[in-house]
Design a protein around this motif. Sequence first.
Motif, short mmCIF file in Angstrom:
data_model
loop_
_atom_site.label_atom_id
_atom_site.label_comp_id
_atom_site.label_asym_id
_atom_site.label_seq_id
_atom_site.Cartn_x
_atom_site.Cartn_y
_atom_site.Cartn_z
N LYS A 41 0.82 -1.21 0.00
CA LYS A 41 0.00 0.00 0.00
C LYS A 41 0.85 1.26 0.00
O LYS A 41 0.58 2.22 -0.72
CB LYS A 41 -0.94 0.00 1.20
N HIS A 42 1.89 1.27 0.83
CA HIS A 42 2.74 2.46 0.96
C HIS A 42 3.86 2.49 -0.07
O HIS A 42 4.66 3.44 -0.05
CB HIS A 42 3.33 2.51 2.38
N ARG A 43 3.91 1.48 -0.94
CA ARG A 43 4.98 1.39 -1.94
C ARG A 43 6.35 1.60 -1.29
O ARG A 43 7.20 2.36 -1.77
CB ARG A 43 4.76 2.38 -3.08
N THR A 44 6.52 0.93 -0.17
CA THR A 44 7.75 1.06 0.61
C THR A 44 8.95 0.53 -0.18
O THR A 44 8.88 -0.54 -0.79
CB THR A 44 7.63 0.26 1.93
N LEU A 45 10.02 1.28 -0.18
CA LEU A 45 11.24 0.83 -0.83
C LEU A 45 11.87 -0.30 -0.03
O LEU A 45 12.03 -0.20 1.19
CB LEU A 45 12.22 1.99 -0.98
N ILE A 46 12.20 -1.37 -0.72
CA ILE A 46 12.71 -2.58 -0.10
C ILE A 46 14.13 -2.84 -0.59
O ILE A 46 14.41 -2.74 -1.79
CB ILE A 46 11.81 -3.79 -0.46
N THR A 47 15.03 -3.16 0.33
CA THR A 47 16.37 -3.58 -0.05
C THR A 47 16.37 -5.09 -0.23
O THR A 47 16.00 -5.83 0.68
CB THR A 47 17.40 -3.17 1.01
N VAL A 48 16.78 -5.54 -1.41
CA VAL A 48 16.83 -6.97 -1.73
C VAL A 48 18.28 -7.43 -1.63
O VAL A 48 19.12 -7.06 -2.46
CB VAL A 48 16.29 -7.23 -3.16
N TYR A 49 18.59 -8.21 -0.58
CA TYR A 49 19.95 -8.72 -0.37
C TYR A 49 20.05 -10.12 -0.96
O TYR A 49 19.17 -10.97 -0.77
CB TYR A 49 20.29 -8.78 1.12
N LEU A 50 21.14 -10.38 -1.68
CA LEU A 50 21.34 -11.66 -2.34
C LEU A 50 22.33 -12.53 -1.57
O LEU A 50 23.39 -12.05 -1.15
CB LEU A 50 21.85 -11.44 -3.77
N ASP A 51 21.94 -13.79 -1.36
CA ASP A 51 22.77 -14.76 -0.64
C ASP A 51 23.25 -14.19 0.70
O ASP A 51 22.44 -13.84 1.53
CB ASP A 51 23.92 -15.24 -1.53
N GLU A 52 24.57 -14.05 0.89
CA GLU A 52 25.07 -13.58 2.19
C GLU A 52 24.85 -12.08 2.42
O GLU A 52 25.13 -11.56 3.49
CB GLU A 52 26.57 -13.88 2.33
N GLY A 53 24.36 -11.38 1.40
CA GLY A 53 24.05 -9.96 1.57
C GLY A 53 25.11 -9.01 1.09
O GLY A 53 24.98 -7.80 1.23
N LYS A 54 26.17 -9.52 0.48
CA LYS A 54 27.22 -8.63 -0.02
C LYS A 54 26.81 -7.90 -1.29
O LYS A 54 27.42 -6.93 -1.69
CB LYS A 54 28.51 -9.42 -0.26
N ALA A 55 25.75 -8.41 -1.93
CA ALA A 55 25.18 -7.73 -3.10
C ALA A 55 23.72 -7.42 -2.82
O ALA A 55 23.02 -8.21 -2.19
CB ALA A 55 25.31 -8.61 -4.34
N PHE A 56 23.27 -6.25 -3.27
CA PHE A 56 21.87 -5.88 -3.02
C PHE A 56 21.42 -4.86 -4.07
O PHE A 56 22.22 -4.25 -4.76
CB PHE A 56 21.70 -5.29 -1.62
N PHE A 57 20.10 -4.72 -4.18
CA PHE A 57 19.52 -3.65 -4.99
C PHE A 57 18.20 -3.24 -4.37
O PHE A 57 17.72 -3.87 -3.42
CB PHE A 57 19.35 -4.08 -6.46
N LEU A 58 17.61 -2.17 -4.86
CA LEU A 58 16.39 -1.62 -4.29
C LEU A 58 15.18 -1.96 -5.15
O LEU A 58 15.27 -1.99 -6.37
CB LEU A 58 16.52 -0.10 -4.14
#
Length: 265
Positions: A41-58
């Motif tokens: 509903k709030h179109r909240t920005l989410i951080t997507v962390y991959l595997d151990e979290g050393k790579a991510f995108f929004l």
Amino acid sequence: MTLAQNEVSVPVFEIDQPATYGKYLLHNRTEISVHLRALLKHRTLITVYLDEGKAFFLSTLLSIDENANQLVLDGSNHTASNDAALKAARITLSAPLERVKIQIRLPGLSMTTIDGKKALIAPLPASILRLQRREFFRVETPHHITPLRCKLAVPNPTGGHFVVDYPLFDLSGGGISLLGPVDDAELFSLGELFHDCRLEIPGESVLSVNLRVCEVLKIEMIDGQQQLRLGCEFVSLPGTRLAFIERYITRLERERKALRSELEY
């Protein structure tokens, strides 16, 4: 949305620490649905962390289908990020919801196309982490007069360091949130530790603090501008410095209450 990486830091996810944070885990399907729909509903920005979290995108949530038992996330604008997401064996979503951290673990993602744009599909989670720490009172710091600032030494590829100087968004006895340019998100990784950061409190003092990165989020300010919000916790903070910070927080809140009383009067 670029893919950010750091080969040195070791990310830490609270959802992987049930002994410490198990009381914040939600397993009820209805409760999980309520929080997912709030993010949608709030179109909240989410951080997507991959595997151990050393790579991510929004990203953001695009839809939730309980009958099909799936959720759909906005894909990255960068092919490399989408490719890495499809190859990742473990996905961790992190987002703020009314000042509470929501953390979600997904087993993997698949790709689809919606209205000509790339989107990522995953099964609905069986549990989510709703982390609301109450042990520290958190106060929003002054933004428009003389903001508090903090300097961090960020490593560069040549082996040296360069300094970033960010204003504070809020402050508590447990840590700080910093605001910076969105493009700086790639400089930080979840769990990364920064030593001897310079926390500057105008008219008071400059404190040396160690900070561990807990959140790397993209937020929208009241004026519509998007900024990086870097959530950090204090590490090995001496008692004298903690007491100083707590006294400052108490004074700041007392001044705000007095100002509100004057305006109401």
